[in-house]
Motif scaffolding. Structure first.
Motif, PDB file in Angstrom:
ATOM      1  N   LEU A  60     -60.127  77.142   3.146  1.00  0.00           N
ATOM      2  CA  LEU A  60     -61.275  77.795   2.528  1.00  0.00           C
ATOM      3  C   LEU A  60     -61.347  79.269   2.872  1.00  0.00           C
ATOM      4  O   LEU A  60     -61.793  80.085   2.061  1.00  0.00           O
ATOM      5  CB  LEU A  60     -62.560  77.093   2.965  1.00  0.00           C
ATOM      6  CG  LEU A  60     -63.832  77.415   2.186  1.00  0.00           C
ATOM      7  CD1 LEU A  60     -63.661  77.041   0.720  1.00  0.00           C
ATOM      8  CD2 LEU A  60     -65.025  76.690   2.786  1.00  0.00           C
ATOM      9  N   GLU A  61     -60.884  79.621   4.084  1.00  0.00           N
ATOM     10  CA  GLU A  61     -60.969  81.022   4.519  1.00  0.00           C
ATOM     11  C   GLU A  61     -60.025  81.935   3.746  1.00  0.00           C
ATOM     12  O   GLU A  61     -60.092  83.164   3.883  1.00  0.00           O
ATOM     13  CB  GLU A  61     -60.683  81.138   6.024  1.00  0.00           C
ATOM     14  CG  GLU A  61     -59.229  80.968   6.433  1.00  0.00           C
ATOM     15  CD  GLU A  61     -58.811  79.514   6.600  1.00  0.00           C
ATOM     16  OE1 GLU A  61     -57.703  79.269   7.107  1.00  0.00           O
ATOM     17  OE2 GLU A  61     -59.608  78.620   6.220  1.00  0.00           O
ATOM     18  N   LYS A  62     -59.159  81.375   2.916  1.00  0.00           N
ATOM     19  CA  LYS A  62     -58.266  82.180   2.098  1.00  0.00           C
ATOM     20  C   LYS A  62     -58.654  82.144   0.618  1.00  0.00           C
ATOM     21  O   LYS A  62     -57.896  82.630  -0.229  1.00  0.00           O
ATOM     22  CB  LYS A  62     -56.820  81.725   2.273  1.00  0.00           C
ATOM     23  CG  LYS A  62     -56.240  82.086   3.636  1.00  0.00           C
ATOM     24  CD  LYS A  62     -54.735  81.867   3.670  1.00  0.00           C
ATOM     25  CE  LYS A  62     -54.154  82.357   5.000  1.00  0.00           C
ATOM     26  NZ  LYS A  62     -52.677  82.231   5.038  1.00  0.00           N
ATOM     27  N   ASP A  63     -59.798  81.588   0.333  1.00  0.00           N
ATOM     28  CA  ASP A  63     -60.298  81.537  -1.041  1.00  0.00           C
ATOM     29  C   ASP A  63     -61.085  82.819  -1.320  1.00  0.00           C
ATOM     30  O   ASP A  63     -62.106  83.077  -0.676  1.00  0.00           O
ATOM     31  CB  ASP A  63     -61.203  80.322  -1.213  1.00  0.00           C
ATOM     32  CG  ASP A  63     -61.619  80.113  -2.658  1.00  0.00           C
ATOM     33  OD1 ASP A  63     -61.702  81.105  -3.407  1.00  0.00           O
ATOM     34  OD2 ASP A  63     -61.869  78.952  -3.031  1.00  0.00           O
ATOM     35  N   PRO A  64     -60.645  83.656  -2.259  1.00  0.00           N
ATOM     36  CA  PRO A  64     -61.335  84.930  -2.516  1.00  0.00           C
ATOM     37  C   PRO A  64     -62.771  84.760  -2.960  1.00  0.00           C
ATOM     38  O   PRO A  64     -63.652  85.524  -2.558  1.00  0.00           O
ATOM     39  CB  PRO A  64     -60.486  85.588  -3.609  1.00  0.00           C
ATOM     40  CG  PRO A  64     -59.714  84.473  -4.234  1.00  0.00           C
ATOM     41  CD  PRO A  64     -59.471  83.492  -3.141  1.00  0.00           C
ATOM     42  N   GLY A  68     -62.320  89.190   0.321  1.00  0.00           N
ATOM     43  CA  GLY A  68     -62.033  88.348  -0.836  1.00  0.00           C
ATOM     44  C   GLY A  68     -60.954  88.940  -1.726  1.00  0.00           C
ATOM     45  O   GLY A  68     -60.046  88.230  -2.183  1.00  0.00           O
ATOM     46  N   LEU A  69     -61.016  90.242  -1.955  1.00  0.00           N
ATOM     47  CA  LEU A  69     -60.000  90.890  -2.780  1.00  0.00           C
ATOM     48  C   LEU A  69     -58.626  90.861  -2.111  1.00  0.00           C
ATOM     49  O   LEU A  69     -57.599  90.819  -2.789  1.00  0.00           O
ATOM     50  CB  LEU A  69     -60.418  92.337  -3.071  1.00  0.00           C
ATOM     51  CG  LEU A  69     -61.670  92.508  -3.939  1.00  0.00           C
ATOM     52  CD1 LEU A  69     -61.952  93.988  -4.164  1.00  0.00           C
ATOM     53  CD2 LEU A  69     -61.527  91.782  -5.273  1.00  0.00           C
ATOM     54  N   TRP A  70     -58.622  90.885  -0.790  1.00  0.00           N
ATOM     55  CA  TRP A  70     -57.338  90.822  -0.075  1.00  0.00           C
ATOM     56  C   TRP A  70     -56.615  89.500  -0.370  1.00  0.00           C
ATOM     57  O   TRP A  70     -55.401  89.441  -0.448  1.00  0.00           O
ATOM     58  CB  TRP A  70     -57.568  90.952   1.428  1.00  0.00           C
ATOM     59  CG  TRP A  70     -56.342  90.736   2.235  1.00  0.00           C
ATOM     60  CD1 TRP A  70     -56.023  89.652   3.010  1.00  0.00           C
ATOM     61  CD2 TRP A  70     -55.220  91.630   2.343  1.00  0.00           C
ATOM     62  NE1 TRP A  70     -54.786  89.819   3.594  1.00  0.00           N
ATOM     63  CE2 TRP A  70     -54.273  91.013   3.200  1.00  0.00           C
ATOM     64  CE3 TRP A  70     -54.933  92.883   1.789  1.00  0.00           C
ATOM     65  CZ2 TRP A  70     -53.059  91.626   3.509  1.00  0.00           C
ATOM     66  CZ3 TRP A  70     -53.730  93.481   2.108  1.00  0.00           C
ATOM     67  CH2 TRP A  70     -52.800  92.863   2.960  1.00  0.00           C
ATOM     68  N   PHE A  71     -57.393  88.432  -0.561  1.00  0.00           N
ATOM     69  CA  PHE A  71     -56.813  87.128  -0.851  1.00  0.00           C
ATOM     70  C   PHE A  71     -56.692  86.881  -2.358  1.00  0.00           C
ATOM     71  O   PHE A  71     -56.491  85.734  -2.774  1.00  0.00           O
ATOM     72  CB  PHE A  71     -57.660  86.016  -0.216  1.00  0.00           C
ATOM     73  CG  PHE A  71     -57.611  85.995   1.283  1.00  0.00           C
ATOM     74  CD1 PHE A  71     -56.405  85.824   1.945  1.00  0.00           C
ATOM     75  CD2 PHE A  71     -58.761  86.149   2.030  1.00  0.00           C
ATOM     76  CE1 PHE A  71     -56.346  85.807   3.323  1.00  0.00           C
ATOM     77  CE2 PHE A  71     -58.721  86.137   3.418  1.00  0.00           C
ATOM     78  CZ  PHE A  71     -57.507  85.962   4.066  1.00  0.00           C
ATOM     79  N   SER A  72     -56.785  87.919  -3.143  1.00  0.00           N
ATOM     80  CA  SER A  72     -56.786  87.779  -4.603  1.00  0.00           C
ATOM     81  C   SER A  72     -55.570  87.064  -5.191  1.00  0.00           C
ATOM     82  O   SER A  72     -55.701  86.414  -6.213  1.00  0.00           O
ATOM     83  CB  SER A  72     -56.949  89.150  -5.279  1.00  0.00           C
ATOM     84  OG  SER A  72     -55.998  90.077  -4.779  1.00  0.00           O
TER      85      SER A  72
END
Length: 217
Positions: free
Chosen positions: A150-154, A209-213
């Motif tokens: 979940l922590e990688k969901d933008p 969030g954008l980092w994990f886009s």
């Protein structure tokens, strides 16, 4: 703590560099709802520029800008959620909220709070609607469980930023006109410093969030 909030009241907008910088780095990966998040960042930057020019350089009353800004801000946030929901909820839900919000905003400006005042009621309504949409977003994320981490969901990060900002500022927005007329300057600085702190956290979360886009659904 008071000195920190005073500093945030004057310098909190610098945290826009976090989300805008990440936007520039990850621009080519933005698809679907993240494009509306990008437009939200652009609107925030434009708002800061216009506010600085009118308030600090031209020294003119600029609360009227907030009336239009609030409408465009809610429109972009609502479209962000509509794109993410993608049929999970009834498709008429978000358009109905947008139409109702626009109607109430117009009526409020005409009959309740004119352009020379802060649009406290409309900002409060915006906060309530965004809180509701954010909770619906979390429900969709937890129901579908399309990502193992979940922590990688933008969307998780951006949604958390929106919820934190609008839930934290709900009563501040409703009392904004009273705070603007508050003779106790220190109290006013601390209140708007808290607002700036929540805004900074929101843009940090949007930046994450954008980092994990690339990990879009």
């Amino acid at each position: 703590m008071s000195w920190f909030l005073k500093w945030m009241a004057s310098n909190g907008s610098v945290f826009l560099l976090v989300s805008s910088g990440m936007l520039l780095l990850r621009w080519r990966y933005l698809t679907s709802c993240l494009r509306f998040a990008a437009l939200f960042i652009g609107l925030a930057i434009l708002g800061e520029i216009v506010s600085y020019i009118t308030g600090h350089l031209l020294h003119v009353h600029n609360l009227y800008i907030l009336h239009g800004y609030t409408i465009v801000e809610f429109l972009l946030i609502a479209l962000f959620y509509r794109s993410f929901f993608n049929g999970f909820y009834p498709r008429w839900l978000v358009p109905a909220l947008i139409a109702g919000f626009l109607l109430i905003a117009a009526l409020s400006t005409i009959f309740l709070q004119q352009l020379s005042d802060s649009n406290a009621y409309v900002r409060g309504l915006e906060s309530l609607l965004v809180i509701g949409l954010a909770l619906l977003c979390f429900y969709k994320i937890l129901t579908e469980l399309l990502t193992k981490r979940l922590e990688k969901d933008p969307v998780f990060w951006i949604n958390t930023g929106f919820l934190l900002y609008f839930a934290g500022n709900l009563f501040l927005f409703l009392l904004s006109n009273a705070l603007l007329k508050q003779p106790h300057q220190q109290l006013s600085f601390m209140a708007w410093g808290l607002h700036a702190l929540l805004m900074a956290l929101m843009h940090v979360f949007i930046g994450i969030g954008l980092w994990f886009s690339p990990n879009l659904r």
